[in-house]
Design an enzyme around this catalytic site. Sequence first.
Site, PDB file in Angstrom:
ATOM      1  N   GLY A  81       0.817  -1.209   0.000  1.00 23.18           N
ATOM      2  CA  GLY A  81       0.000   0.000   0.000  1.00 23.18           C
ATOM      3  C   GLY A  81       0.851   1.260   0.000  1.00 23.18           C
ATOM      4  N   ARG A 145       1.247  -5.718  -4.887  1.00 27.09           N
ATOM      5  CA  ARG A 145       1.231  -6.612  -3.722  1.00 27.09           C
ATOM      6  C   ARG A 145       1.717  -8.037  -4.027  1.00 27.09           C
ATOM      7  NH1 ARG A 145      -0.735  -4.272   0.727  1.00 27.09           N
ATOM      8  NH2 ARG A 145      -2.290  -2.628   0.581  1.00 27.09           N
ATOM      9  N   ASP A 176       5.655  -7.900   5.911  1.00 26.28           N
ATOM     10  CA  ASP A 176       5.744  -9.059   5.017  1.00 26.28           C
ATOM     11  C   ASP A 176       6.810  -8.855   3.943  1.00 26.28           C
ATOM     12  OD1 ASP A 176       3.869 -10.568   6.248  1.00 26.28           O
ATOM     13  OD2 ASP A 176       2.219 -10.054   4.888  1.00 26.28           O
ATOM     14  N   LYS A 202       8.146   0.678   5.648  1.00 27.69           N
ATOM     15  CA  LYS A 202       7.020   1.487   5.166  1.00 27.69           C
ATOM     16  C   LYS A 202       5.695   0.928   5.655  1.00 27.69           C
ATOM     17  CE  LYS A 202       4.435  -0.085   2.603  1.00 27.69           C
ATOM     18  NZ  LYS A 202       3.482  -0.811   1.772  1.00 27.69           N
ATOM     19  N   THR A 203       4.760   1.720   5.996  1.00 24.79           N
ATOM     20  CA  THR A 203       3.324   1.434   6.086  1.00 24.79           C
ATOM     21  C   THR A 203       2.635   2.484   6.946  1.00 24.79           C
ATOM     22  OG1 THR A 203       1.530  -0.024   6.726  1.00 24.79           O
ATOM     23  CG2 THR A 203       3.522  -0.333   7.991  1.00 24.79           C
ATOM     24  N   ASP A 205       0.085   1.954   8.459  1.00 26.79           N
ATOM     25  CA  ASP A 205      -0.570   1.255   9.571  1.00 26.79           C
ATOM     26  C   ASP A 205       0.214   1.363  10.881  1.00 26.79           C
ATOM     27  OD1 ASP A 205      -2.248   0.514   7.570  1.00 26.79           O
ATOM     28  OD2 ASP A 205      -1.635  -1.584   7.492  1.00 26.79           O
TER      29      ASP A 205
HETATM   30  P1  FBP Z   1       0.417  -1.881   3.628  1.00 27.98           P
HETATM   31  O1  FBP Z   1       0.301  -2.779   4.819  1.00 27.98           O
HETATM   32  O2  FBP Z   1       0.817  -2.583   2.408  1.00 27.98           O
HETATM   33  O3  FBP Z   1       1.282  -0.693   3.905  1.00 27.98           O
HETATM   34  O4  FBP Z   1      -1.034  -1.296   3.318  1.00 27.98           O
HETATM   35  C1  FBP Z   1      -1.714  -0.494   4.190  1.00 27.98           C
HETATM   36  C2  FBP Z   1      -3.183  -0.331   3.854  1.00 27.98           C
HETATM   37  O5  FBP Z   1      -3.426   1.025   3.520  1.00 27.98           O
HETATM   38  C3  FBP Z   1      -4.080  -0.782   4.997  1.00 27.98           C
HETATM   39  O6  FBP Z   1      -4.241   0.240   5.959  1.00 27.98           O
HETATM   40  C4  FBP Z   1      -5.350  -1.135   4.291  1.00 27.98           C
HETATM   41  O7  FBP Z   1      -6.100  -2.086   5.012  1.00 27.98           O
HETATM   42  C5  FBP Z   1      -4.858  -1.727   3.001  1.00 27.98           C
HETATM   43  O8  FBP Z   1      -3.594  -1.140   2.758  1.00 27.98           O
HETATM   44  C6  FBP Z   1      -5.765  -1.444   1.842  1.00 27.98           C
HETATM   45  O9  FBP Z   1      -5.279  -2.127   0.734  1.00 27.98           O
HETATM   46  P2  FBP Z   1      -5.641  -1.820  -0.776  1.00 27.98           P
HETATM   47  O10 FBP Z   1      -4.806  -0.650  -1.180  1.00 27.98           O
HETATM   48  O11 FBP Z   1      -5.229  -3.047  -1.482  1.00 27.98           O
HETATM   49  O12 FBP Z   1      -7.084  -1.477  -0.843  1.00 27.98           O
END
Ligand code: FBP
Length: 553
Positions: A81, A145, A176, A202-203, A205
């Site tokens: 993400g 992803r 991951d 990165k994230t 979250d």
């Molecule tokens: P990452 O863990 O890859 O950094 O993604 C974070 C995130 O934004 C989460 O908060 C959310 O649940 C998910 O990605 C949403 O994923 P997508 O972009 O596939 O809708």
Amino acid sequence: MKISPLQTERLKYAPKLPGMLRHGISEICVKEGEATQSVADQEKIQALFPNTYGKKEITFEKGANTSAAKKQVVGVILSGGQAPGGHNVVCGLYDALKATNSENVLYGFKNGPSGLIDDDYLIFDDEYIDQFRNTGGFDIIGSGRTKLETEEQFKVAAEVCKKHGITAIVIIGGDDSNTNAAVLAEYFAAHETGVQVIGCPKTIDGDLKNEDIECSFGFDTATKTYSELVGNIERDANSAKKYWHFIKVMGRSASHVALEAALETQPNICLISEEVAAKKMSLSQIADYIADAVEKRAARGMNFGVAIIPEGVVEFVPEFSVLIGEINELLAGAKAEEFNKLPAWKDKYAFIEKGLTKESMAVFAILPESIQQQLFLERDPHGNVQVSLIESEKLFSALVKAKLDERKKAGTYKGKFSAQHHFFGYEGRCAFPSNFDADYCYSLGYNAFMLIQYGYTGYLSKISNLSRPADEWIAGGMPITKMMNMERRHGEDKPVIRKALVELDGKPFKYFEAHRETWAVETAYTYPGAIQYYGPASVCDITTRTLALEKGE
Ligand code: FBP
């Protein structure tokens, strides 16, 4: 291409490096620390990573640069993400690489890890990279992803690296992706490819953190963006005095984002998924908890409020997880087709009633019909319920309304309840990075190149002391294996970086816990306003309340 006035100014911003990286490449030397051990399961992790396990933590400091003067050809990948600041990691990497030797080359593999396998890339130059400095998004090369985890993929990756003479790969990703970076580093080392692998945390979250990594990049900007929006809604609620706002915020399983937004804005309610799990709360108990605040505020003449709901909360409600498991079973294989053929919702409902246990049916029955239908319609390619798509902000407001209706009938509640719903997620993932994220990300990238230049592999770029001004930040690297333990994933024991959930005995949660009763009944809102890029450091450069509290500040 037309660009906004803010973007024009941001392109000129010079990100701040840690003091120790400011001397110029020729004056950065390495100080090696102690050999490391994984946080748990040492023997198993060591056996799985014989070539990269147990390496030393390192920090950089001022001194004569003793790295080998070899030409570097580096490949960079954005994984998962989006998170604000990703472009600056690439810029920092590029600048350090070119400052070391103008003949060095940076490849960007496109659209995530699959770009490496598909050999889909671009080669960076000044003109291209300069358009992306201090901007949000991952559009500089795109993200994806796809997971790099099989021997087959590693073999192809090694061939692609060999073809281009690549000496190192930098993977910018979450827990991951960095776990996979460690496995790839081990593969490359075991097969003597000579290709190093470095990760960057990165994230948005905020769940990639531990005693070594103080925070993942993007968390600062994303939470500041959500906090601005929550604060604006609080002010609207306090002006109009007629709505309860239920706001779901992104963050996947962990509640770091929700907690940080609560610390910044002091809403009436903020659910913390980890607490819901620890207390084994039912949907009904959560609804009562919120309804109590609604009732108390109504008794003081305040028929308005703000409740923050973390994205993953329903997964942490034990009875709800059981229900999801049963639904997945109920529609496994051919039964999904049988279900889909049923013409009307009432026929489908009868099918569900027949298939669920009495306990799960009782949980299912109290859900609003729109949520009941969502559970059966929004399914992933494996046929499983997509819990993250459940509109939990609507779920909880409906459950609270039902509680209040009961209380009204019983004569204990006389207020008015009208709800508005919001979901803040994508709004924050590609915002212009705050100064903190712009600086932190640039430093992570710059530092990643220093790790490459000094020959390290299987390391995470590490910048610490982050609650202090940037000139006091400490730059270095930590072996990824140090952060690993064994966990059960898809029926197998796997070495993984431990995901960080909100710690209920940690200082950020404790602070929230000590204040939430007051915030619930009083109107104690704080309005953080928009991210500021220019002005006093006390406004522009400060990072999150979470980090400040964790550091005891
Ligand atoms: P990452 O863990 O890859 O950094 O993604 C974070 C995130 O934004 C989460 O908060 C959310 O649940 C998910 O990605 C949403 O994923 P997508 O972009 O596939 O809708």
